[in-house]
Design a protein around this motif. Sequence first.
Motif, PDB file in Angstrom:
ATOM      1  N   HIS A  31      -1.227   1.112   2.527  1.00 27.81           N
ATOM      2  CA  HIS A  31      -0.566  -0.164   2.291  1.00 27.81           C
ATOM      3  C   HIS A  31      -0.705  -0.616   0.835  1.00 27.81           C
ATOM      4  O   HIS A  31      -0.092  -1.604   0.435  1.00 27.81           O
ATOM      5  CB  HIS A  31      -1.151  -1.245   3.197  1.00 27.81           C
ATOM      6  CG  HIS A  31      -0.800  -1.054   4.639  1.00 27.81           C
ATOM      7  ND1 HIS A  31      -1.320  -1.856   5.638  1.00 27.81           N
ATOM      8  CD2 HIS A  31      -0.003  -0.168   5.268  1.00 27.81           C
ATOM      9  CE1 HIS A  31      -0.845  -1.462   6.811  1.00 27.81           C
ATOM     10  NE2 HIS A  31      -0.045  -0.432   6.598  1.00 27.81           N
ATOM     11  N   TYR A  32      -1.537   0.120   0.082  1.00 25.98           N
ATOM     12  CA  TYR A  32      -1.847  -0.304  -1.281  1.00 25.98           C
ATOM     13  C   TYR A  32      -1.591   0.825  -2.272  1.00 25.98           C
ATOM     14  O   TYR A  32      -1.640   2.006  -1.921  1.00 25.98           O
ATOM     15  CB  TYR A  32      -3.322  -0.711  -1.381  1.00 25.98           C
ATOM     16  CG  TYR A  32      -3.695  -1.859  -0.494  1.00 25.98           C
ATOM     17  CD1 TYR A  32      -4.102  -1.642   0.823  1.00 25.98           C
ATOM     18  CD2 TYR A  32      -3.641  -3.173  -0.955  1.00 25.98           C
ATOM     19  CE1 TYR A  32      -4.437  -2.693   1.642  1.00 25.98           C
ATOM     20  CE2 TYR A  32      -3.981  -4.230  -0.138  1.00 25.98           C
ATOM     21  CZ  TYR A  32      -4.371  -3.977   1.171  1.00 25.98           C
ATOM     22  OH  TYR A  32      -4.709  -5.027   1.979  1.00 25.98           O
ATOM     23  N   ALA A  33      -1.340   0.433  -3.497  1.00 21.34           N
ATOM     24  CA  ALA A  33      -1.422   1.383  -4.594  1.00 21.34           C
ATOM     25  C   ALA A  33      -2.900   1.627  -4.888  1.00 21.34           C
ATOM     26  O   ALA A  33      -3.715   0.705  -4.825  1.00 21.34           O
ATOM     27  CB  ALA A  33      -0.721   0.842  -5.831  1.00 21.34           C
ATOM     28  N   ILE A  51      -1.323   5.946  -7.791  1.00 22.79           N
ATOM     29  CA  ILE A  51      -0.301   6.381  -6.836  1.00 22.79           C
ATOM     30  C   ILE A  51       0.143   5.166  -6.041  1.00 22.79           C
ATOM     31  O   ILE A  51      -0.682   4.414  -5.500  1.00 22.79           O
ATOM     32  CB  ILE A  51      -0.833   7.513  -5.920  1.00 22.79           C
ATOM     33  CG1 ILE A  51       0.278   8.031  -5.007  1.00 22.79           C
ATOM     34  CG2 ILE A  51      -2.063   7.081  -5.126  1.00 22.79           C
ATOM     35  CD1 ILE A  51      -0.071   9.351  -4.316  1.00 22.79           C
ATOM     36  N   ASN A  52       1.438   4.933  -5.988  1.00 22.87           N
ATOM     37  CA  ASN A  52       1.971   3.799  -5.249  1.00 22.87           C
ATOM     38  C   ASN A  52       1.884   4.051  -3.756  1.00 22.87           C
ATOM     39  O   ASN A  52       1.640   5.167  -3.304  1.00 22.87           O
ATOM     40  CB  ASN A  52       3.413   3.524  -5.672  1.00 22.87           C
ATOM     41  CG  ASN A  52       3.504   2.510  -6.790  1.00 22.87           C
ATOM     42  OD1 ASN A  52       2.687   1.601  -6.881  1.00 22.87           O
ATOM     43  ND2 ASN A  52       4.479   2.654  -7.657  1.00 22.87           N
ATOM     44  N   SER A  53       2.115   2.996  -3.002  1.00 23.22           N
ATOM     45  CA  SER A  53       1.843   3.067  -1.567  1.00 23.22           C
ATOM     46  C   SER A  53       2.887   3.865  -0.800  1.00 23.22           C
ATOM     47  O   SER A  53       2.553   4.796  -0.075  1.00 23.22           O
ATOM     48  CB  SER A  53       1.720   1.668  -0.988  1.00 23.22           C
ATOM     49  OG  SER A  53       2.918   0.955  -1.200  1.00 23.22           O
ATOM     50  N   ARG A  54       4.136   3.533  -0.951  1.00 22.20           N
ATOM     51  CA  ARG A  54       5.141   4.090  -0.059  1.00 22.20           C
ATOM     52  C   ARG A  54       5.725   5.403  -0.528  1.00 22.20           C
ATOM     53  O   ARG A  54       5.601   6.428   0.130  1.00 22.20           O
ATOM     54  CB  ARG A  54       6.256   3.068   0.160  1.00 22.20           C
ATOM     55  CG  ARG A  54       5.788   1.793   0.802  1.00 22.20           C
ATOM     56  CD  ARG A  54       5.159   2.039   2.167  1.00 22.20           C
ATOM     57  NE  ARG A  54       4.702   0.821   2.803  1.00 22.20           N
ATOM     58  CZ  ARG A  54       4.051   0.772   3.945  1.00 22.20           C
ATOM     59  NH1 ARG A  54       3.767   1.882   4.580  1.00 22.20           N
ATOM     60  NH2 ARG A  54       3.680  -0.388   4.462  1.00 22.20           N
ATOM     61  N   ALA A  55       6.356   5.359  -1.668  1.00 22.43           N
ATOM     62  CA  ALA A  55       7.072   6.557  -2.124  1.00 22.43           C
ATOM     63  C   ALA A  55       6.141   7.573  -2.760  1.00 22.43           C
ATOM     64  O   ALA A  55       6.566   8.682  -3.049  1.00 22.43           O
ATOM     65  CB  ALA A  55       8.178   6.180  -3.093  1.00 22.43           C
ATOM     66  N   TYR A  95     -14.021   5.344 -10.945  1.00 17.98           N
ATOM     67  CA  TYR A  95     -13.841   4.315  -9.923  1.00 17.98           C
ATOM     68  C   TYR A  95     -12.430   4.414  -9.346  1.00 17.98           C
ATOM     69  O   TYR A  95     -11.477   4.677 -10.069  1.00 17.98           O
ATOM     70  CB  TYR A  95     -13.993   2.927 -10.523  1.00 17.98           C
ATOM     71  CG  TYR A  95     -15.309   2.643 -11.188  1.00 17.98           C
ATOM     72  CD1 TYR A  95     -15.513   2.937 -12.529  1.00 17.98           C
ATOM     73  CD2 TYR A  95     -16.354   2.042 -10.484  1.00 17.98           C
ATOM     74  CE1 TYR A  95     -16.727   2.671 -13.160  1.00 17.98           C
ATOM     75  CE2 TYR A  95     -17.563   1.758 -11.105  1.00 17.98           C
ATOM     76  CZ  TYR A  95     -17.736   2.083 -12.425  1.00 17.98           C
ATOM     77  OH  TYR A  95     -18.936   1.801 -13.046  1.00 17.98           O
ATOM     78  N   CYS A  96     -12.315   4.152  -8.061  1.00 22.94           N
ATOM     79  CA  CYS A  96     -10.984   3.917  -7.515  1.00 22.94           C
ATOM     80  C   CYS A  96     -10.833   2.425  -7.238  1.00 22.94           C
ATOM     81  O   CYS A  96     -11.830   1.698  -7.082  1.00 22.94           O
ATOM     82  CB  CYS A  96     -10.729   4.748  -6.261  1.00 22.94           C
ATOM     83  SG  CYS A  96     -11.757   4.382  -4.829  1.00 22.94           S
ATOM     84  N   ALA A  97      -9.591   1.986  -7.198  1.00 25.32           N
ATOM     85  CA  ALA A  97      -9.304   0.568  -7.034  1.00 25.32           C
ATOM     86  C   ALA A  97      -8.009   0.401  -6.260  1.00 25.32           C
ATOM     87  O   ALA A  97      -7.081   1.202  -6.411  1.00 25.32           O
ATOM     88  CB  ALA A  97      -9.202  -0.115  -8.390  1.00 25.32           C
ATOM     89  N   ALA A  98      -7.956  -0.636  -5.456  1.00 20.39           N
ATOM     90  CA  ALA A  98      -6.754  -0.966  -4.702  1.00 20.39           C
ATOM     91  C   ALA A  98      -5.974  -2.043  -5.444  1.00 20.39           C
ATOM     92  O   ALA A  98      -6.556  -3.023  -5.930  1.00 20.39           O
ATOM     93  CB  ALA A  98      -7.119  -1.450  -3.306  1.00 20.39           C
ATOM     94  N   LYS A  99      -4.677  -1.843  -5.529  1.00 22.33           N
ATOM     95  CA  LYS A  99      -3.776  -2.800  -6.183  1.00 22.33           C
ATOM     96  C   LYS A  99      -2.549  -2.968  -5.311  1.00 22.33           C
ATOM     97  O   LYS A  99      -2.246  -2.119  -4.481  1.00 22.33           O
ATOM     98  CB  LYS A  99      -3.384  -2.275  -7.569  1.00 22.33           C
ATOM     99  CG  LYS A  99      -4.579  -2.004  -8.480  1.00 22.33           C
ATOM    100  CD  LYS A  99      -4.180  -1.237  -9.732  1.00 22.33           C
ATOM    101  CE  LYS A  99      -3.324  -2.030 -10.648  1.00 22.33           C
ATOM    102  NZ  LYS A  99      -3.024  -1.327 -11.923  1.00 22.33           N
ATOM    103  N   SER A 100      -1.799  -4.034  -5.576  1.00 21.90           N
ATOM    104  CA  SER A 100      -0.552  -4.220  -4.842  1.00 21.90           C
ATOM    105  C   SER A 100       0.467  -3.153  -5.253  1.00 21.90           C
ATOM    106  O   SER A 100       1.126  -2.527  -4.415  1.00 21.90           O
ATOM    107  CB  SER A 100       0.003  -5.610  -5.108  1.00 21.90           C
ATOM    108  OG  SER A 100      -0.906  -6.601  -4.649  1.00 21.90           O
ATOM    109  N   LEU A 108      -7.431  -5.546  -6.438  1.00 22.09           N
ATOM    110  CA  LEU A 108      -7.841  -6.225  -5.211  1.00 22.09           C
ATOM    111  C   LEU A 108      -9.281  -5.889  -4.845  1.00 22.09           C
ATOM    112  O   LEU A 108      -9.998  -6.716  -4.283  1.00 22.09           O
ATOM    113  CB  LEU A 108      -6.902  -5.840  -4.074  1.00 22.09           C
ATOM    114  CG  LEU A 108      -5.418  -6.139  -4.334  1.00 22.09           C
ATOM    115  CD1 LEU A 108      -4.559  -5.608  -3.204  1.00 22.09           C
ATOM    116  CD2 LEU A 108      -5.207  -7.633  -4.510  1.00 22.09           C
ATOM    117  N   ASP A 109      -9.698  -4.677  -5.144  1.00 19.98           N
ATOM    118  CA  ASP A 109     -11.067  -4.278  -4.842  1.00 19.98           C
ATOM    119  C   ASP A 109     -11.392  -2.995  -5.596  1.00 19.98           C
ATOM    120  O   ASP A 109     -10.500  -2.179  -5.838  1.00 19.98           O
ATOM    121  CB  ASP A 109     -11.264  -4.061  -3.338  1.00 19.98           C
ATOM    122  CG  ASP A 109     -12.729  -4.105  -2.962  1.00 19.98           C
ATOM    123  OD1 ASP A 109     -13.068  -3.667  -1.843  1.00 19.98           O
ATOM    124  OD2 ASP A 109     -13.552  -4.576  -3.774  1.00 19.98           O
TER     125      ASP A 109
END
Length: 120
Positions: A31-33, A51-55, A95-100, A108-109
Motif C-alpha cells: 500500500h506504500y512506496a 519503489i512505488n506501491s502499485r505499478a 534504512y528502509c522507509a515507508a512513504k505515500s 511515514l515510518d
Amino acid sequence: QLQLVESGGGLVQPGGSLRLSCAASKFTLDHYAIGWFRQAPGKEREGISCINSRAGVTNYADSVKGRFTISRDNAKNTVYLQMNSLKPEDTAVYYCAAKSLCVSVDVLDWGQGTQVTVSS
C-alpha cells in the motif's frame, strides 16, 4: 508506527553482493512506496532507491544505478535491495522507509537500520 524491519547487512569484500530485506509486520507493505536510504559516518542520510506501491515504478540515485536493484514480493510483504559490485564507499547504515509516493517528502515510518560494511 508501521514497524519496518531491515535485515541482510554485513561485511562483504569489494566487488561482492548483499541483499537487504525490508519487512513489515503490522501493515500491508504494497500500500506504500518503500524507499531505501543510507547514512555513512559523518555524512547526511541519502535516498538511494524507491519503489512505488502499485505499478512498481522504481528509481535510483546515480551512485547506485546499474549496481543496485529494488524489488518487492507482495506475497512475503517484503521489499528487497539487491546490491552488486559493492564498493568501500557503499559502507553505511541502510534504512528502509515507508512513504505515500516515492516523490513524497514526508516519511511515514523508518526501520531501525542495518549495517553494511564493504572492506577487504
